[in-house]
Design a protein around this motif. Structure first.
Motif, mmCIF file in Angstrom:
data_model
loop_
_atom_site.group_PDB
_atom_site.id
_atom_site.type_symbol
_atom_site.label_atom_id
_atom_site.label_comp_id
_atom_site.label_asym_id
_atom_site.label_seq_id
_atom_site.Cartn_x
_atom_site.Cartn_y
_atom_site.Cartn_z
ATOM 1 N N ASN A 94 0.064 2.848 -9.685
ATOM 2 C CA ASN A 94 0.132 3.615 -10.934
ATOM 3 C C ASN A 94 0.213 2.691 -12.143
ATOM 4 O OD1 ASN A 94 0.157 5.912 -9.381
ATOM 5 N ND2 ASN A 94 2.366 6.192 -9.505
ATOM 6 N N ASP A 95 0.012 1.405 -11.928
ATOM 7 C CA ASP A 95 0.116 0.404 -12.988
ATOM 8 C C ASP A 95 -1.244 -0.144 -13.394
ATOM 9 O OD1 ASP A 95 2.931 0.594 -12.888
ATOM 10 O OD2 ASP A 95 2.960 -0.769 -11.168
ATOM 11 N N THR A 96 -2.245 0.695 -13.396
ATOM 12 C CA THR A 96 -3.596 0.276 -13.748
ATOM 13 C C THR A 96 -3.630 -0.282 -15.160
ATOM 14 O OG1 THR A 96 -4.496 1.986 -12.319
ATOM 15 C CG2 THR A 96 -5.989 1.069 -13.972
ATOM 16 N N GLN A 97 -4.282 -1.408 -15.313
ATOM 17 C CA GLN A 97 -4.546 -1.953 -16.638
ATOM 18 C C GLN A 97 -5.980 -1.554 -16.973
ATOM 19 O OE1 GLN A 97 -3.611 -6.148 -16.627
ATOM 20 N NE2 GLN A 97 -1.444 -5.735 -16.388
ATOM 21 N N HIS A 113 -9.749 7.561 -6.648
ATOM 22 C CA HIS A 113 -10.083 7.459 -5.225
ATOM 23 C C HIS A 113 -9.182 6.416 -4.548
ATOM 24 C CE1 HIS A 113 -12.758 7.796 -1.748
ATOM 25 N NE2 HIS A 113 -12.730 6.483 -1.679
ATOM 26 N N GLY A 114 -9.049 5.263 -5.182
ATOM 27 C CA GLY A 114 -8.211 4.206 -4.622
ATOM 28 C C GLY A 114 -6.767 4.637 -4.465
ATOM 29 N N ARG A 115 -6.236 5.312 -5.477
ATOM 30 C CA ARG A 115 -4.846 5.785 -5.404
ATOM 31 C C ARG A 115 -4.659 6.815 -4.301
ATOM 32 N NH1 ARG A 115 -3.750 6.781 -11.830
ATOM 33 N NH2 ARG A 115 -3.414 4.605 -12.415
ATOM 34 N N ARG A 116 -5.660 7.672 -4.096
ATOM 35 C CA ARG A 116 -5.543 8.680 -3.039
ATOM 36 C C ARG A 116 -5.476 8.031 -1.659
ATOM 37 N NH1 ARG A 116 -9.151 11.526 -6.234
ATOM 38 N NH2 ARG A 116 -10.917 10.863 -4.976
ATOM 39 N N HIS A 117 -6.197 6.938 -1.469
ATOM 40 C CA HIS A 117 -6.233 6.294 -0.161
ATOM 41 C C HIS A 117 -5.048 5.379 0.090
ATOM 42 C CE1 HIS A 117 -9.998 7.671 1.497
ATOM 43 N NE2 HIS A 117 -10.438 7.703 0.262
ATOM 44 N N ASP A 152 3.759 4.562 -4.727
ATOM 45 C CA ASP A 152 4.443 5.704 -4.131
ATOM 46 C C ASP A 152 4.379 5.585 -2.610
ATOM 47 O OD1 ASP A 152 5.917 8.001 -4.036
ATOM 48 O OD2 ASP A 152 4.266 9.335 -4.551
ATOM 49 N N TRP A 153 4.859 4.492 -2.127
ATOM 50 C CA TRP A 153 4.767 4.149 -0.716
ATOM 51 C C TRP A 153 5.619 5.039 0.161
ATOM 52 C CZ3 TRP A 153 1.634 1.070 1.908
ATOM 53 C CH2 TRP A 153 2.010 0.564 3.134
ATOM 54 N N SER A 154 6.759 5.494 -0.327
ATOM 55 C CA SER A 154 7.685 6.222 0.532
ATOM 56 C C SER A 154 7.202 7.619 0.893
ATOM 57 C CB SER A 154 9.069 6.313 -0.116
ATOM 58 O OG SER A 154 9.014 7.100 -1.276
ATOM 59 N N GLN A 155 6.117 8.080 0.288
ATOM 60 C CA GLN A 155 5.605 9.398 0.641
ATOM 61 C C GLN A 155 4.864 9.383 1.963
ATOM 62 O OE1 GLN A 155 2.591 10.863 -1.962
ATOM 63 N NE2 GLN A 155 1.321 9.057 -1.764
ATOM 64 N N ASP A 156 4.484 8.226 2.420
ATOM 65 C CA ASP A 156 3.623 8.130 3.587
ATOM 66 C C ASP A 156 4.408 8.235 4.891
ATOM 67 O OD1 ASP A 156 1.253 7.784 2.084
ATOM 68 O OD2 ASP A 156 1.858 5.731 1.681
ATOM 69 N N ASP A 157 3.805 8.927 5.860
ATOM 70 C CA ASP A 157 4.424 9.039 7.172
ATOM 71 C C ASP A 157 4.106 7.782 7.990
ATOM 72 O OD1 ASP A 157 1.992 9.414 8.856
ATOM 73 O OD2 ASP A 157 1.781 11.241 7.673
#
Length: 160
Positions: free
Chosen positions: A62-65, A85-89, A94-99
């Motif tokens: 989320n820190d895109t320049q 697209h990159g953020r969705r993949h 937001d790493w902790s959302q991933d299983d």
């Protein structure tokens, strides 16, 4: 007659180029909870952190320049689409959302796609030569991801 037609075409092209500037997708940098980032949750080595920040951050966090050309249509449409697209993949903000299965796949893909030269994407590298990854960078990423996979995912997931 042909000069008049040429002028009309030129005016239409200029008006069209200006008009498409009004169709702007949102360039967003969602807020980031520092406790949910990959750097806070995983034991990311300094070498891997440096590569991730230099070569991956703009599309996978989320820190895109946002570069100047991300304000100019139609280029902006492609840039914003690539970032979304990159953020969705893979979004290490937001790493902790991933299983655990998702995290395992992301770790493996981080190494493999970088090793194969699929990441960072070529169109990004054209304008961001600093994002090129070296053999040393690949070793740093793969050593880190392999170490995380060997250590077990329970240390990577805080909400499971």
């Amino acid at each position: 007659m042909t000069r008049r037609v040429g002028r009309r075409i030129a005016v239409l092209l200029i008006v069209g180029a200006l008009a498409i500037q009004l169709a702007r997708p949102a360039r967003t940098n969602p807020p980031t909870d520092p406790a949910r980032t990959m750097m806070a949750i995983a034991q990311v080595t300094p070498e891997a952190t440096a590569v991730l920040k230099r070569a991956c951050r703009d599309c996978h966090s989320n820190d895109t320049q946002w570069p100047w050309y991300s304000n100019v249509a139609p280029i902006s449409w492609f840039v914003i689409d690539h970032v979304n697209h990159g953020r969705r993949h893979f979004n290490y903000s937001d790493w902790s959302q991933d299983d655990p299965d998702q995290v395992t796949r992301l770790l493996k893909n981080t190494c493999e796609m970088t090793r194969k030269g699929e990441m960072p994407i070529t169109s990004y590298l054209w304008l961001h030569p600093e994002a090129h990854v070296t053999d040393r960078d690949i070793v740093a990423l793969c050593d880190w991801t392999d170490g995380q996979l060997r250590a077990g995912l329970e240390s990577l997931i805080t909400n499971h």
